[in-house]
Design a protein around this motif. Structure first.
Motif: not given
Length: 192
Positions: A140-144, A172-182
């Protein structure tokens, strides 16, 4: 002013094969890059490209020429990728017992590294880690994230492609970036 791809889509809908061939030429590389980023597999990306154009061709009469053609084709391609990712996750598990003699262990589903030795030297550890982290994003984050940062689409375009409200896209973009940051902090340590 009507965009050229919209005009070509209208002509193709009326049976102009040359117009459809021009649409394929205009979008094949863009769709391939999108699919490769989402699928991380050359063969699957090629399959998505073929299936995308097959669906475009068979559904041209359903295309609403009041909307951008690029939005419509990206929606088709993105949905195909998401469907394949869901099927892949449902079918293959890291813990699943496999028959290695048939080449069906987990590693056989990972993309091959097709880079030349020169490219492997150029590709930095950081770039590789970022690519791997994007691959690990929840779908759900990857495509965005891919549409925003690798396909350089605006939030409105992503909203149109995925038929989601912009507020959902932003979240979702914000959460995706947070996931990547972590993930990157785990690999390289926190940035100072």
């Amino acid at each position: 002013m009507i965009q050229i791809d919209t005009r070509l889509a209208k002509l193709a809908r009326d049976g102009d094969r040359g117009a459809f061939a021009q649409l394929v030429d205009m979008y094949k590389d863009k769709i391939y890059h999108l699919a490769y980023r989402m699928m991380s597999n050359k063969q699957e990306a090629e399959d998505v490209v073929q299936e995308t154009f097959l669906r475009v061709f068979t559904n041209l009469e359903r295309y609403d020429d009041q909307q951008k053609f690029s939005t419509w084709i990206y929606r088709i391609a993105t949905n195909l990728c998401i469907d394949r990712l869901r099927k892949r996750k449902a079918t293959y598990s890291l813990d699943a017992e496999t028959n290695e003699s048939e080449g069906t262990d987990f590693y056989s589903f990972m993309p091959s590294n097709e880079d030349t030795p020169e490219k492997q030297l150029i590709l930095s550890e950081t770039q590789q880690q970022i690519r791997e982290s994007i691959d690990e994003l929840p779908e759900k984050y990857k495509s965005i994230v891919i549409l925003r940062y690798l396909q350089d689409m605006s939030l409105q375009e992503i909203s149109d492609v995925l038929t989601m409200p912009i507020t959902t896209i932003k979240t979702r973009l914000h959460r995706g970036r947070e996931f990547l940051r972590k993930k990157l902090e785990q690999s390289f340590g926190p940035s100072s």
